[in-house]
Scaffold this motif. Sequence first.
Motif, PDB file in Angstrom:
ATOM      1  N   ALA A 136       0.827  -1.210   0.000  1.00 44.24           N
ATOM      2  CA  ALA A 136       0.000   0.000   0.000  1.00 44.24           C
ATOM      3  C   ALA A 136       0.863   1.262   0.000  1.00 44.24           C
ATOM      4  N   LYS A 137       2.066   1.134   0.552  1.00 48.32           N
ATOM      5  CA  LYS A 137       2.986   2.279   0.608  1.00 48.32           C
ATOM      6  C   LYS A 137       4.119   2.153  -0.406  1.00 48.32           C
ATOM      7  N   ASN A 138       4.080   1.105  -1.226  1.00 52.45           N
ATOM      8  CA  ASN A 138       5.165   0.871  -2.185  1.00 52.45           C
ATOM      9  C   ASN A 138       6.526   0.926  -1.518  1.00 52.45           C
ATOM     10  N   THR A 139       6.625   0.267  -0.388  1.00 51.09           N
ATOM     11  CA  THR A 139       7.838   0.346   0.410  1.00 51.09           C
ATOM     12  C   THR A 139       8.275  -1.042   0.854  1.00 51.09           C
ATOM     13  N   VAL A 140       9.574  -1.255   0.830  1.00 43.22           N
ATOM     14  CA  VAL A 140      10.154  -2.495   1.347  1.00 43.22           C
ATOM     15  C   VAL A 140      11.120  -2.117   2.466  1.00 43.22           C
ATOM     16  N   TYR A 141      11.182  -2.976   3.469  1.00 47.77           N
ATOM     17  CA  TYR A 141      11.978  -2.689   4.661  1.00 47.77           C
ATOM     18  C   TYR A 141      13.018  -3.777   4.897  1.00 47.77           C
ATOM     19  N   LEU A 142      14.056  -3.408   5.622  1.00 44.47           N
ATOM     20  CA  LEU A 142      15.028  -4.393   6.087  1.00 44.47           C
ATOM     21  C   LEU A 142      15.344  -4.072   7.548  1.00 44.47           C
ATOM     22  N   GLN A 143      14.823  -4.901   8.439  1.00 44.12           N
ATOM     23  CA  GLN A 143      15.128  -4.763   9.853  1.00 44.12           C
ATOM     24  C   GLN A 143      16.405  -5.530  10.134  1.00 44.12           C
ATOM     25  N   MET A 144      17.385  -4.839  10.669  1.00 47.18           N
ATOM     26  CA  MET A 144      18.690  -5.444  10.918  1.00 47.18           C
ATOM     27  C   MET A 144      18.984  -5.401  12.411  1.00 47.18           C
ATOM     28  N   ASN A 145      19.079  -6.566  13.009  1.00 48.73           N
ATOM     29  CA  ASN A 145      19.369  -6.691  14.438  1.00 48.73           C
ATOM     30  C   ASN A 145      20.716  -7.377  14.643  1.00 48.73           C
ATOM     31  N   SER A 146      21.229  -7.262  15.853  1.00 50.32           N
ATOM     32  CA  SER A 146      22.506  -7.905  16.206  1.00 50.32           C
ATOM     33  C   SER A 146      23.571  -7.612  15.161  1.00 50.32           C
ATOM     34  N   LEU A 147      23.690  -6.358  14.819  1.00 54.12           N
ATOM     35  CA  LEU A 147      24.614  -5.974  13.749  1.00 54.12           C
ATOM     36  C   LEU A 147      26.063  -6.259  14.129  1.00 54.12           C
ATOM     37  N   LYS A 148      26.822  -6.633  13.104  1.00 52.68           N
ATOM     38  CA  LYS A 148      28.241  -6.948  13.270  1.00 52.68           C
ATOM     39  C   LYS A 148      29.063  -6.003  12.395  1.00 52.68           C
ATOM     40  N   SER A 149      30.337  -5.902  12.700  1.00 50.46           N
ATOM     41  CA  SER A 149      31.198  -5.018  11.909  1.00 50.46           C
ATOM     42  C   SER A 149      31.228  -5.441  10.449  1.00 50.46           C
ATOM     43  N   GLU A 150      31.101  -6.738  10.198  1.00 52.03           N
ATOM     44  CA  GLU A 150      31.114  -7.221   8.817  1.00 52.03           C
ATOM     45  C   GLU A 150      29.844  -6.883   8.044  1.00 52.03           C
ATOM     46  N   ASP A 151      28.846  -6.324   8.709  1.00 51.15           N
ATOM     47  CA  ASP A 151      27.647  -5.852   8.018  1.00 51.15           C
ATOM     48  C   ASP A 151      27.854  -4.457   7.428  1.00 51.15           C
ATOM     49  N   THR A 152      28.972  -3.840   7.733  1.00 48.01           N
ATOM     50  CA  THR A 152      29.273  -2.514   7.204  1.00 48.01           C
ATOM     51  C   THR A 152      29.337  -2.541   5.682  1.00 48.01           C
ATOM     52  N   ALA A 153      28.529  -1.709   5.041  1.00 46.30           N
ATOM     53  CA  ALA A 153      28.444  -1.689   3.580  1.00 46.30           C
ATOM     54  C   ALA A 153      27.458  -0.605   3.154  1.00 46.30           C
ATOM     55  N   VAL A 154      27.421  -0.363   1.856  1.00 43.47           N
ATOM     56  CA  VAL A 154      26.337   0.423   1.291  1.00 43.47           C
ATOM     57  C   VAL A 154      25.230  -0.547   0.919  1.00 43.47           C
ATOM     58  N   TYR A 155      24.028  -0.259   1.364  1.00 50.46           N
ATOM     59  CA  TYR A 155      22.883  -1.129   1.122  1.00 50.46           C
ATOM     60  C   TYR A 155      22.015  -0.534   0.028  1.00 50.46           C
ATOM     61  N   TYR A 156      21.636  -1.392  -0.931  1.00 49.05           N
ATOM     62  CA  TYR A 156      20.865  -0.962  -2.089  1.00 49.05           C
ATOM     63  C   TYR A 156      19.550  -1.730  -2.172  1.00 49.05           C
ATOM     64  N   CYS A 157      18.550  -1.032  -2.611  1.00 51.94           N
ATOM     65  CA  CYS A 157      17.251  -1.620  -2.904  1.00 51.94           C
ATOM     66  C   CYS A 157      17.198  -1.913  -4.407  1.00 51.94           C
ATOM     67  N   HIS A 158      16.575  -3.011  -4.787  1.00 49.86           N
ATOM     68  CA  HIS A 158      16.558  -3.421  -6.194  1.00 49.86           C
ATOM     69  C   HIS A 158      15.254  -4.137  -6.518  1.00 49.86           C
ATOM     70  N   VAL A 159      14.736  -3.837  -7.692  1.00 48.01           N
ATOM     71  CA  VAL A 159      13.599  -4.599  -8.198  1.00 48.01           C
ATOM     72  C   VAL A 159      14.185  -5.724  -9.038  1.00 48.01           C
ATOM     73  N   LEU A 160      14.069  -6.945  -8.580  1.00 46.91           N
ATOM     74  CA  LEU A 160      14.700  -8.067  -9.277  1.00 46.91           C
ATOM     75  C   LEU A 160      14.162  -8.206 -10.692  1.00 46.91           C
ATOM     76  N   SER A 161      15.035  -8.620 -11.577  1.00 47.52           N
ATOM     77  CA  SER A 161      14.739  -8.815 -13.004  1.00 47.52           C
ATOM     78  C   SER A 161      14.485  -7.504 -13.729  1.00 47.52           C
ATOM     79  N   THR A 162      14.973  -6.407 -13.153  1.00 53.38           N
ATOM     80  CA  THR A 162      14.902  -5.099 -13.822  1.00 53.38           C
ATOM     81  C   THR A 162      16.237  -4.387 -13.630  1.00 53.38           C
ATOM     82  N   ASP A 163      16.333  -3.205 -14.196  1.00 54.83           N
ATOM     83  CA  ASP A 163      17.526  -2.375 -14.010  1.00 54.83           C
ATOM     84  C   ASP A 163      17.335  -1.309 -12.945  1.00 54.83           C
TER      85      ASP A 163
END
Length: 116
Positions: free
Chosen positions: A77-104
């Motif tokens: 309804a909000k055209n929104t996708v979420y990612l809840q990230m818990n117990s974060l670790k140093s190796e989770d450090t990165a740039v996070y991207y949203c993507h519509v699969l099978s598209t550009d």
Amino acid sequence: QVQLVESGGGLVQAGGSLRLSCAASGSIFSIFSISTMGWYRQAPGKQRELVASITSGGSTNYDDSVKGRFTISRDNAKNTVYLQMNSLKSEDTAVYYCHVLSTDFWGQGTQVTVSS
């Protein structure tokens, strides 16, 4: 024109939590609800990798490195996708991207930095 706008990144201590959001707008509006959405991440010097995905029906898939810690969800309804990230670790450090699969269609990315 399609826009995917991520938000929610930032600096957090190890063990902490963040919630990323990706809001879709534009011509994707009519197909968001039937599209499989994914969150990817790219750390410095590494390839972009799929972290989690969610189908139009709500089926989810996770990389082994985040299973049990991350949760992907969507609100069509909000055209929104979420990612809840818990117990974060140093190796989770990165740039996070949203993507519509099978598209550009990709978002611009949001930086997540986990300090140890």
